[in-house]
Write an enzyme that holds these catalytic residues in place. Structure first.
Site, PDB file in Angstrom:
ATOM      1  N   CYS A  84       0.757  -1.370  -0.091  1.00 42.69           N
ATOM      2  CA  CYS A  84      -0.035  -0.010   0.165  1.00 42.69           C
ATOM      3  C   CYS A  84       0.933   1.340   0.014  1.00 42.69           C
ATOM      4  O   CYS A  84       1.794   1.611   0.816  1.00 42.69           O
ATOM      5  CB  CYS A  84      -0.927   0.019   1.312  1.00 42.69           C
ATOM      6  SG  CYS A  84      -2.105   1.405   1.371  1.00 42.69           S
ATOM      7  N   GLN A  85       0.694   1.946  -1.185  1.00 40.75           N
ATOM      8  CA  GLN A  85       1.435   3.342  -1.157  1.00 40.75           C
ATOM      9  C   GLN A  85       0.840   4.367  -1.513  1.00 40.75           C
ATOM     10  O   GLN A  85      -0.620   4.183  -1.910  1.00 40.75           O
ATOM     11  CB  GLN A  85       2.769   2.871  -2.074  1.00 40.75           C
ATOM     12  CG  GLN A  85       3.729   1.858  -1.586  1.00 40.75           C
ATOM     13  CD  GLN A  85       4.721   1.615  -2.711  1.00 40.75           C
ATOM     14  OE1 GLN A  85       4.138   1.280  -3.767  1.00 40.75           O
ATOM     15  NE2 GLN A  85       6.052   1.468  -2.423  1.00 40.75           N
TER      16      GLN A  85
END
Length: 577
Positions: A84-85
């Site tokens: 998750c970025q």
């Protein structure tokens, strides 16, 4: 070889959670290539474990940013738990390849691979991410997920998603994650989609795997408009809440979503069900009397005066946590910092029957993610790193159920597997039990348990096990398939819809092991026994989940064709109580 074949490529593979789940779903799933690379890490622990369990063929331990699409074989299903970025697309990138030019954000590597595959891109995609993906970032709620959906739509995919807490469906960890499944426009599954509302709520792959009820007043429908760059800048700008519910679908950039309340009435597992006998726990996992107050402080409520970098004073506060962790509930979400001896607010601590406090050992962490026991064991991987690997992993049971559902939609038949998720994927045995042959004291086997309540008034089917299948039912495994003879010989007086439990009858011994009947369906024995004679003969197939065993075998009479008895569970249990 299985008559169907789904070629799988696994990205961000970790220690193989997707692979274990899909192999547990059906023998048709075959992982032909996989990539695992931990950035900024010299010692590639996950890659070592993956190769030890599945072999090095088709394994890539290389930064995915540097892997050319031509190095990745063509495949049917692309899977991965991508990190998750921040998925935003900066305007300055328009002159350097746009989203293709965004480095370091691994979603765009998935996009790159799918785009560069062109007309050979996979028919199906299956991804996992953290639950907050639907609401991120805080400054522009839902933007990141909108970017992902829009980019997949532009590549020709129809996508459904679901935010699932594994514990809501009987699994042993309260681990909430977002699962994304997509179907290329010309795929078999995409052709079956009619009304997206019905697909989301009742008919689709995810709804069939994990049923739910729609929360009232949560329906949302809208279109994602503009270029990817415009979506990045404008989507849901200045609005307080994300428009994405925790269940939904996107087709041709039109979105339909709802919030889902899970529906489940099966067996459940708790943290306590997955603990080993404390005699098996190494001493360094126990908390000393000297360190116990430090753990109690970390777990307790607190208010602390602090000073910010700018010099402002403020009060940092946090609520208390259960200490020790509750054994009669699913565990809390495991994080990567689970390992190590230092006192921590987030690590699990349990109290043993002797009254001592201890941390969880690696095998227990594996069980909470539904991996096989000792899956992460490796001579070069420390216990602390094993805990880190499980903190990064997913719950294999979720993947298995979605994989089973996807298979049904592709092939219009029930899946079957000879590799359920609990089976060790290890060609090199780590422990030979013959070493203990001279021990007088019987070894204690610590297996995960399940929480359930037996109902003596529910109907029980007792079925004869043929001689060549007895070893299969003697094996101590939590799931089984029972095949009747030709379906025409099954007694018509037995009401299949009334059956709830099953006990295999071993000739000369009677019955001992009790199973829950999960599914009764029409099939053939060649599903998992291709060598069998009369392969095509239709049979009733009982998919079974092990519950418990009687203290010893009990003889019963088989009333129908000396092969079956239909009775109440209470009749068999009377002598046990």
């Amino acid at each position: 070889m299985h008559k169907h074949h789904i070629k799988v490529v696994e990205l961000f593979a970790g220690v193989g959670g997707f692979r274990i789940g899909l192999e547990g779903a059906s023998d048709a799933y075959e992982t032909i290539w996989n990539n695992q690379w931990e950035p900024s890490t010299v010692h590639q622990d996950a890659s070592l474990v993956y190769q030890a369990r599945f072999g090095s063929q088709g394994h890539s331990n290389k930064d995915i940013n540097l892997v050319k699409t031509t190095e990745i074989p063509d495949h049917d299903l692309l899977v991965g738990g991508f990190p998750c970025q921040d998925y935003s697309v900066a305007a300055s990138l328009s002159r350097s390849g746009g989203i293709e030019g965004k480095k370091g954000v691994l979603w765009w590597q998935i996009y790159r691979i799918l785009k560069e595959k062109g007309n050979k891109r996979p028919q199906y995609i299956f991804f996992e991410n953290v639950d907050r993906l639907l609401n991120s970032p805080a400054s522009q709620r839902g933007r990141d997920f909108a970017i992902i959906l829009a980019s997949l739509a532009d590549l020709g995919y129809t996508v459904e998603w679901r935010n699932i807490n594994a514990a809501d469906y009987g699994m042993p960890q309260r681990r909430r994650r977002t699962y994304i499944v997509g179907y290329l426009r010309n795929s078999v599954v995409a052709q079956k989609i009619e009304q997206i509302e019905d697909w989301v709520e009742f008919d689709g792959v995810l709804a069939q795997a994990f049923p739910f009820r729609v929360k009232k007043g949560t329906i949302s429908a809208f279109d994602i408009e503009g270029t990817i760059q415009e979506v990045s800048v404008e989507f849901n700008k200045s609005k307080k809440d994300s428009p994405f519910g925790n269940a939904g679908m996107m087709k041709d950039r039109h979105v339909y979503s709802v919030d889902a309340d899970p529906v489940y009435d099966g067996t459940t597992q708790t943290l306590g069900d997955n603990l080993v006998n404390e005699d098996f726990v190494p001493e360094n996992f126990f908390i000393s009397d000297e360190d116990l107050p430090k753990w109690q402080y970390e777990k307790g409520a607190k208010k602390i005066n602090r000073i910010s970098k700018e010099g402002y004073e403020y009060v940092f506060s946090e609520g208390g946590m259960a200490f020790p962790d509750c054994l009669d509930k699913p565990s809390r979400t495991m994080i990567t910092g689970e390992g190590g001896t230092a006192p921590s607010r987030f690590k699990h601590v349990v109290q043993t029957p002797s009254g001592r406090y201890r941390r969880l050992i690696p095998i227990e962490l594996e069980r909470l993610n539904m991996f096989p026991d000792n899956h992460t064991y490796h001579p070069e991987v420390s216990d602390g790193r094993r805990a880190f690997l499980m903190g990064n992993a997913l719950v294999c049971g979720i993947i298995q159920e979605i994989g089973r559902s996807l298979y049904r939609f592709i092939y219009n038949e029930a899946p079957a597997s000879t590799r359920p998720i609990h089976v060790q994927r290890n060609p090199r045995p780590l422990l030979t039990m013959d070493l203990f042959a001279t021990e007088e004291k019987e070894l204690i086997y610590n297996k995960p348990k399940k929480t359930y309540k037996l109902d003596a008034a529910k109907r029980l089917l007792i079925g004869l096990v043929k001689k060549d299948n007895e070893d299969y039912f003697f094996a101590n495994e939590p799931s089984k398939l029972y095949y009747t003879g030709n379906v025409g010989t099954f007694p018509s007086t037995i009401a299949l819809n009334k059956l709830y439990y099953f006990m295999p009858h071993i000739k000369g011994k009677g019955v001992r092991d009790l199973y829950l009947i999960k599914i009764v369906r029409l099939g053939s024995k060649e599903e998992v026994h291709p060598e069998t004679e009369d392969k095509k003969a239709p049979r009733l197939v009982f998919e079974l989940e092990y519950l418990e065993s009687l203290p010893e075998y009990k003889m019963v009479n088989l009333n129908f064709q000396r092969a079956f008895t239909d009775t109440f569970l209470g009749r068999v249990l009377t002598e046990r109580e």
